[in-house]
Design a protein around this motif. Structure first.
Motif, short mmCIF file in Angstrom:
data_model
loop_
_atom_site.label_atom_id
_atom_site.label_comp_id
_atom_site.label_asym_id
_atom_site.label_seq_id
_atom_site.Cartn_x
_atom_site.Cartn_y
_atom_site.Cartn_z
N ALA A 168 41.60 32.37 41.38
CA ALA A 168 41.24 33.43 40.43
C ALA A 168 42.06 34.69 40.65
O ALA A 168 42.49 35.35 39.68
N LEU A 169 42.30 35.04 41.89
CA LEU A 169 42.91 36.34 42.21
C LEU A 169 44.30 36.51 41.59
O LEU A 169 44.60 37.58 41.02
N PRO A 170 45.21 35.53 41.67
CA PRO A 170 46.54 35.74 41.08
C PRO A 170 46.50 35.97 39.57
O PRO A 170 47.34 36.70 39.03
N LEU A 171 45.53 35.36 38.90
CA LEU A 171 45.42 35.54 37.45
C LEU A 171 45.04 36.98 37.11
O LEU A 171 45.62 37.59 36.21
N VAL A 172 44.06 37.49 37.83
CA VAL A 172 43.64 38.88 37.58
C VAL A 172 44.76 39.84 37.97
O VAL A 172 45.04 40.81 37.25
#
Length: 510
Positions: free
Chosen positions: A416-420
């Motif tokens: 999730a983190l890289p997308l945000v």
């Protein structure tokens, strides 16, 4: 001229005169002059023939559907300025969640969505009763059905238990409300069957529902499954969003606001849009609704804006000064297009927008300038009330955020983190560490990224159902107390609809 404005000719010539259906009851005998037996054979005829289903999208951009989903949230407020924008108290009721079935905006939204469904059913009825069907009938059917599902999705999302009419020949006396979970089940089945049949992105189908628009709709359906059925479907939501992300057909537009510019048909991020043109396809009127009367001179508009929609201080302050997305708002002293400070001729006051909206109603002249104004959709000089910015319905950044949210619920912060962070990097703000990826922060990030795109109500309710935090039903300034219960998760079925069909069942709490 924008590329492939497929609606312009069909709406301004053939479709308007020959095939567009009534927004009210459909009278079958008015279509006798449509040359159906020899029609729907060439690409141009097919485009013209299905255009009415797309024409029904136009009011969704800034009218009742948009207003219902934004003016009920922390993102957009419509204060009463002296005698302006009272309208029987409906805007205050939307903000405070004191809804009643008599609010005209709810009835207008119901009618707009029902019109889209009915037009789709009508055209499907024509197509599938032709003696000579077009060679690509399966693809055409799938496109119309997925677009119909888009209207049904909104109707279910907003009103919960709704009629489910999928056949133009349905007896109106037999139409009843269908349980939300059953509407969900229909949409899931119908979309899974039809989305794979749709065409992929191409210059020739700009403005059409494509396979990846269909995957976005499926992602929205699964993302909200816990709200609609009580059972989360995070894995399916993630997979559908991932289908869009991994297609390689879309990328984040380098300059955020270019997605919403007057000439935004070149965006590499936008997946499904409503084509607009200030002359031929009017309807994107957000500049008219939000800007102050004096903004006419800032943007060289052909008329005075209505001085209505704005964002309150708390939402505006969720953006840091470094965030390029904050440029979607006008605040402070306003200037003419020549650079001169604007003064309101009627009051002599400086035209300076303040983020403070401390009450829902105020007769003071200064209150005319309360609230920051949105220019996310860039105002178009020489236009009014409509502008030529295409209305963005689905874009890649939303796919990133939907997948991130679903993955976070499944305990996969690593994906999730890289997308945000990709979205935050474009916005010019610091990237997050793992500890920053909380539900509170993710909802706030969705607010900043998707502001005024019509998803805020949907987002607040979903996050509240999933976490128990009162994002939707809680109190907020000015003047909204905490909702007594959760019946406001869905809007009331409009009284006028129940009067027209007594078999419809009003939603609980109304």
């Amino acid at each position: 001229m924008k590329r492939n404005r497929f609606l312009i000719l069909t709406l301004s010539t053939f479709a308007v005169g020959s095939i567009i259906v009534s927004c009210k009851k459909l009278e079958k005998n008015i279509y006798n002059d449509v040359p159906t037996e020899n029609f729907y054979q060439t690409p141009a005829q097919i485009t013209a023939g299905i255009a009415p289903t797309y024409a029904a999208l136009v009011p969704l951009q800034t009218e009742a559907v948009f207003q219902s989903n934004e003016a009920t949230t922390d993102e957009m407020i419509v204060p009463t300025r002296g005698g302006d924008w009272f309208d029987g108290g409906k805007w205050q009721a939307l903000w405070k969640h004191t809804f009643t079935p008599d609010i005209g905006t709810f009835n207008d939204a119901w009618n707009n969505l029902s019109t889209g469904i009915t037009k789709a059913n009508f055209i499907l009825n024509i197509l599938n009763n032709l003696s000579t069907k077009p060679s690509n009938i399966a693809t055409i059917n799938a496109e119309i059905k997925v677009l119909r599902d888009y209207y049904i999705f909104y109707l279910m999302d907003m009103y919960g238990n709704v009629p489910l009419v999928t056949d133009f020949n349905t007896d109106p006396s037999k139409v009843v409300t269908v349980q939300r979970k059953d509407v969900y089940a229909f949409l899931e089945t119908d979309l899974k069957a039809n989305v794979p049949l749709l065409s992929a992105k191409a210059a020739s189908n700009y403005g059409h529902m494509t396979r990846y628009g269909g995957y976005m709709l499926l992602a929205k359906l699964y993302l909200n499954a816990q709200v609609y059925t009580g059972n989360p479907q995070w894995a399916n939501a993630s997979a559908m969003a991932d289908s869009v992300i991994k297609s390689g057909l879309y990328s984040l537009q380098p300059v955020f606001l270019d997605n919403f510019a007057v000439a935004n048909d070149g965006s590499v991020e936008n997946i499904f849009v409503i084509p607009f043109d200030k002359t031929y396809i009017p309807g994107n009127q957000i500049q008219a609704y939000t800007l102050n009367y004096n903004s006419q001179f800032t943007f060289d508009l052909l008329g005075q804006p209505y001085n209505g929609f704005c964002s309150p201080r708390a939402f505006y302050l969720s953006f840091t000064d470094a965030d390029v997305r904050k440029k979607m708002f006008l605040v402070g002293q306003q200037y003419s297009s020549a650079g001169a400070p604007l003064t309101d001729k009627g009051t002599g006051l400086k035209v300076a927008f303040s983020p403070y909206v401390n009450e829902l109603s105020n007769p003071a002249d200064s209150f005319k300038f309360a609230g920051v104004r949105s220019v996310k959709y860039a105002p178009e000089p020489g236009s009014f009330p409509s502008s030529s910015n295409d209305g963005v319905r689905f874009r890649l950044a939303d796919a990133y955020l939907m997948k991130a949210e679903a993955d976070l619920h499944m305990g996969s912060a690593a994906t999730a983190l890289p997308l945000v962070n990709a979205i935050r990097q474009r916005a010019g703000v610091p990237t997050w560490a793992s500890a920053d990826l909380t539900y509170d922060n993710l909802l706030a990030e969705r607010g900043r990224e998707m502001a005024w795109e019509g998803w805020r109500r949907n987002d607040l309710i979903r996050f509240e159902v999933a976490t128990g935090t009162k994002y939707w039903s809680g109190g907020r300034l000015p003047g909204k107390t905490q909702d007594a219960d959760t019946h406001t998760y869905i809007f009331p079925i409009p009284n006028l609809q129940i009067i027209a069909n007594s078999k419809l069942t009003q939603n609980p709490g109304y």
